[in-house]
Design an enzyme around this catalytic site. Structure first.
Site, PDB file in Angstrom:
ATOM      1  N   LYS B  18       0.898  -1.218  -0.070  1.00 30.37           N
ATOM      2  CA  LYS B  18       0.067  -0.122   0.186  1.00 30.37           C
ATOM      3  C   LYS B  18       0.853   1.143   0.106  1.00 30.37           C
ATOM      4  O   LYS B  18       1.483   1.510   0.812  1.00 30.37           O
ATOM      5  CB  LYS B  18      -0.808   0.046   1.047  1.00 30.37           C
ATOM      6  CG  LYS B  18      -1.821  -0.993   1.285  1.00 30.37           C
ATOM      7  CD  LYS B  18      -2.764  -1.226   2.557  1.00 30.37           C
ATOM      8  CE  LYS B  18      -3.723  -2.415   2.324  1.00 30.37           C
ATOM      9  NZ  LYS B  18      -4.127  -2.648   3.638  1.00 30.37           N
ATOM     10  N   CYS B  82      -2.966  -8.362 -17.841  1.00 31.80           N
ATOM     11  CA  CYS B  82      -1.839  -8.705 -17.014  1.00 31.80           C
ATOM     12  C   CYS B  82      -0.513  -8.781 -17.434  1.00 31.80           C
ATOM     13  O   CYS B  82       0.357  -9.139 -17.049  1.00 31.80           O
ATOM     14  CB  CYS B  82      -2.145  -9.794 -16.040  1.00 31.80           C
ATOM     15  SG  CYS B  82      -3.603  -9.506 -15.092  1.00 31.80           S
ATOM     16  N   GLY B 114      -6.678  -2.253  -2.455  1.00 31.22           N
ATOM     17  CA  GLY B 114      -8.172  -2.036  -2.209  1.00 31.22           C
ATOM     18  C   GLY B 114      -9.177  -2.349  -3.417  1.00 31.22           C
ATOM     19  O   GLY B 114     -10.253  -1.761  -3.191  1.00 31.22           O
ATOM     20  N   CYS B 218      -5.528 -16.026  -3.901  1.00 34.32           N
ATOM     21  CA  CYS B 218      -5.821 -15.284  -4.826  1.00 34.32           C
ATOM     22  C   CYS B 218      -4.465 -14.249  -4.933  1.00 34.32           C
ATOM     23  O   CYS B 218      -4.115 -14.007  -3.958  1.00 34.32           O
ATOM     24  CB  CYS B 218      -7.093 -14.547  -4.738  1.00 34.32           C
ATOM     25  SG  CYS B 218      -8.585 -15.509  -4.603  1.00 34.32           S
TER      26      CYS B 218
END
Lengths: 130, 401
Positions: B18, B82, B114, B218
Site C-alpha cells: 500500500k 496482466c 483495495g 488469490c
C-alpha cells in the site's frame, strides 16, 4: 398467458428448449455470438445449428464472493455438450463440493429470471444434474 | 544496425503493497529512476520509453517523462491486461533489436490496493423495467452469476479444475499447498506485499472466494511499479566492465496471443498460448526447461500456477500435480518456482508484474538476492498471462564476465 423472451439470443424457448450457435460451414467451429469471419479458418459462411441439451461438467467453480447484485453462492460451470463447450450456472443442485463434481452428467433446464413492467417474462437457461 | 544481442542493463521494482502517499506517476518515477541508476545511465541515454498502466487514465508515459526528464523521445503507452509490463519491456526490446535505438526504458505501474474483485463489473441495482436485448449475446440482463462467472477467481478456478478433469490428481488441498509454498517463499522477500507464512489449515480455512480458491490463494491487489533499461550488445561493449558484468542477457523475448480452440469463447484458454510462447522461447534461447535455475510464473491464482508447470514444460504433459507434490517447485527443489512469493504473496499490481518478475530473476542471476538467493543461478524464465489473452515469456542469462 404472458409473453416470454429468452434471457440471451442463443437460447430458443418453446416445446424443446435448446441453445443455438453459428457454425462455420468450412471447419465446423461454433460461436454463440456473431463473427465477421471464422476465428479458426477465416471462412465467412455460417449456418445455425442446435446444441445438444445434455453434457458433462468439464470445469466448475463455486463462487461465494461476487460483485454487488450477484446472488451467491452459485456454481459456474463449463459443460461439454458433445464437443461444444457451454458456459452456464448450474441449477437445481446444492452449491457444495460434495454435490458437484467434474465429469458429472447434466442437462439443459430453464430458469425464470423475472417479469418486466409490460408483463414479459425473461427465461434463462442453466444445467441441472441429469 | 539491427541487433540480435539484447541485455538488461538496469532493473528495479518498488516495494509492493500500500502506497497511499504516492500516485501512479510517483511510483513509476521511483522505479524508473532506480532502474536508470542501477544501469549507471540517465534519461539522456534513452532512445525510447515504453510505459504500461492498465487501470489508470492513460498517457502515463508522458507523465513519467515530465516527472523524470522530457527529452522528446518516442513514448509507447501499452495496455495488454496482466501482460502489460512484459509488453512494455518487449516494446523497448523490439526498438533496440530493430536498431532504431541502442537503449530503451520500460516501466510498468499500477495502483490497485483495495481494488476488490476484478473482472466482475457487477450489475445495476435493478435490471431495466422493460427487457431489451443488449450486447453481443442479446442479453436482457447482466449475465454474471446467471450464466457462469465473470470474476477472475472463478474463471481461474475453472482453469485449474479443467486441468483436473483432463488429467486427474487435483484437489482443493493440492491447490492450497501451492499457495502455502508461495506464502512461505515470500517470507524472504522484503519487497513483497505480504511476508507472513501461512499454514495449510489457515489457507484452506480462509474466506472462500471461488472454490477451490480461498482468499490467500488469490493474487494480492496492491500498488507497485517496476522498470528496466535495455541495451544493445554493441552499446554495452562501450560501457564499463562493472556495467557489463551486471548486465543480464535477454536470451528470449516472446509475446503470443491465444489461437482459436474449441472452448475459448466460454473459458479463456491460458494454456495454448503459453505452450506456444514457451516453445518459441526455448528455441530462441537454445535452452530447455531442465536448464532453468528458477522460474517466475503467473500464479494469479493457485489454480493457475499448476497448469503453467505443464504449459512451460517443467513437467511431463499431465504430470503437474505429481511434479508439484515431489517438492520440485519449492525453493530447494529441482525447479524453484515463484521464490519471490509470486502474485499470491508478493502481490500483483497488474502492469508492474511483467517487469517485476524479470527483476526477480535478474536479482538471482546477478547473485544479489540476499537471503533468498538461489545459489549459482545462471538461467531463469519469467512468464505472464494477460486474460483475453496475451502471454509474455522472457528467458534471461547471467553475464559470462
Amino acid at each position: 398467458m404472458s409473453k416470454q423472451i429468452p434471457f440471451v439470443d442463443y437460447l430458443v424457448l418453446g416445446d424443446k428448449p435448446h441453445l443455438v450457435a453459428n457454425e462455420c460451414t468450412g471447419c465446423g467451429a461454433r460461436f454463440f455470438d456473431r463473427r465477421n469471419a471464422c476465428a479458426a479458418c477465416f471462412g465467412t459462411s455460417f449456418k445455425k445449428v442446435d446444441i445438444g441439451t445434455e453434457g458433462i461438467v468439464r470445469a466448475f467453480s463455486i463462487v461465494t464472493f461476487a460483485a454487488p447484485g450477484v446472488k451467491v453462492p452459485f456454481v459456474s460451470a463449463i459443460v461439454d455438450c458433445n464437443g461444444t463447450s457451454v458456459r452456464c450456472t448450474l441449477t437445481n443442485v446444492e452449491p457444495s463440493p460434495e454435490q458437484v463434481s467434474l465429469g458429472m452428467k447434466v442437462r439443459l433446464a430453464l430458469v425464470p429470471v423475472g417479469t418486466d413492467d409490460e408483463g414479459t417474462e425473461a427465461v434463462n437457461y442453466g444445467f441441472e444434474p441429469a | 544496425m539491427a541487433s540480435d544481442d539484447i541485455w538488461i542493463l538496469g532493473i528495479k521494482m518498488t516495494k509492493f503493497g500500500k502506497h497511499p502517499d504516492k500516485d501512479v506517476v510517483d511510483l513509476a518515477a521511483e522505479a524508473a529512476m532506480a532502474a536508470l541508476a542501477d544501469g549507471g545511465v540517465t534519461m539522456k541515454d534513452m532512445g525510447i520509453l515504453a510505459a504500461g498502466n492498465l487501470m489508470g487514465g492513460g498517457g502515463v508515459g508522458q507523465q513519467i517523462q515530465k516527472q523524470i526528464g522530457q527529452t522528446g523521445i518516442p513514448v509507447y503507452n501499452v495496455s495488454n491486461a496482466c501482460a502489460t509490463g512484459a509488453t512494455a519491456l518487449r516494446t523497448a526490446i523490439m526498438a533496440v533489436k530493430a536498431g532504431e535505438v541502442d537503449m530503451g526504458l520500460a516501466v510498468g505501474v499500477e495502483k490497485l490496493a483495495g481494488a476488490g474483485l476484478l473482472g466482475a463489473g457487477g450489475r445495476p441495482k435493478s435490471d431495466k423495467n422493460v427487457y431489451e436485448p443488449k450486447g453481443r449475446y442479446g442479453a436482457v440482463g447482466s449475465v454474471d452469476g446467471r450464466i457462469g462467472t465473470d470474476s477472475m477467481p472463478g474463471v481461474f478456478a475453472q482453469v485449474g479444475m479443467e486441468y483436473g478433469h483432463k488429467y486427474g490428481g487435483t484437489s482443493f488441498e493440492l491447490f492450497a499447498k501451492i499457495a502455502e509454498k508461495n506464502h512461505a517463499h515470500s517470507t524472504l522477500n522484503p519487497l513483497a506485499a505480504y511476508t507472513k507464512r501461512m499454514t495449510l489449515e489457515e489457507i484452506m480455512n480462509d474466506v472462500m472466494i471461488a472454490y477451490p480458491n480461498t482468499r490467500s490463494m488469490c493474487s494480492a491487489n496492491c500498488d507497485g511499479a517496476a522498470a528496466a533499461v535495455v541495451v544493445s550488445g554493441a552499446k554495452l561493449k562501450t560501457l564499463s566492465l562493472e556495467q557489463q558484468r551486471r548486465a543480464i542477457k535477454v536470451k528470449a523475448s516472446v509475446l503470443t496471443t491465444d489461437p482459436w480452440q474449441e472452448a475459448c469463447q466460454v473459458l479463456p484458454d491460458v494454456n495454448t498460448l503459453t505452450k506456444n510462447a514457451a516453445k518459441i522461447a526455448y528455441e530462441q534461447a537454445g535452452v530447455g526447461p531442465q536448464d532453468l535455475n528458477l522460474v517466475e510464473l503467473h500464479d494469479c491464482f493457485a489454480t493457475a500456477e499448476l497448469v503453467h508447470y505443464d504449459n512451460l514444460g517443467l513437467c511431463e504433459e499431465g504430470g503437474a500435480a505429481d511434479f508439484f507434490m515431489s517438492g520440485a517447485t519449492w525453493r530447494d527443489g529441482k525447479t524453484p518456482v515463484n521464490v519471490s512469493g509470486g502474485l499470491e504473496s508478493k502481490g500483483h499490481p497488474i502492469a508492474a508484474t511483467g517487469i517485476a518478475n524479470i527483476w526477480e530473476v535478474c536479482h538471482h542471476l546477478r547473485g544479489e538476492a540476499g537471503d533468498r538467493q538461489i545459489e549459482g543461478a545462471k538461467v531463469g524464465l519469467a512468464h505472464v498471462i494477460g486474460l483475453g489473452s496475451a502471454c509474455g515469456i522472457h528467458i534471461l542469462e547471467k553475464s559470462g564476465l
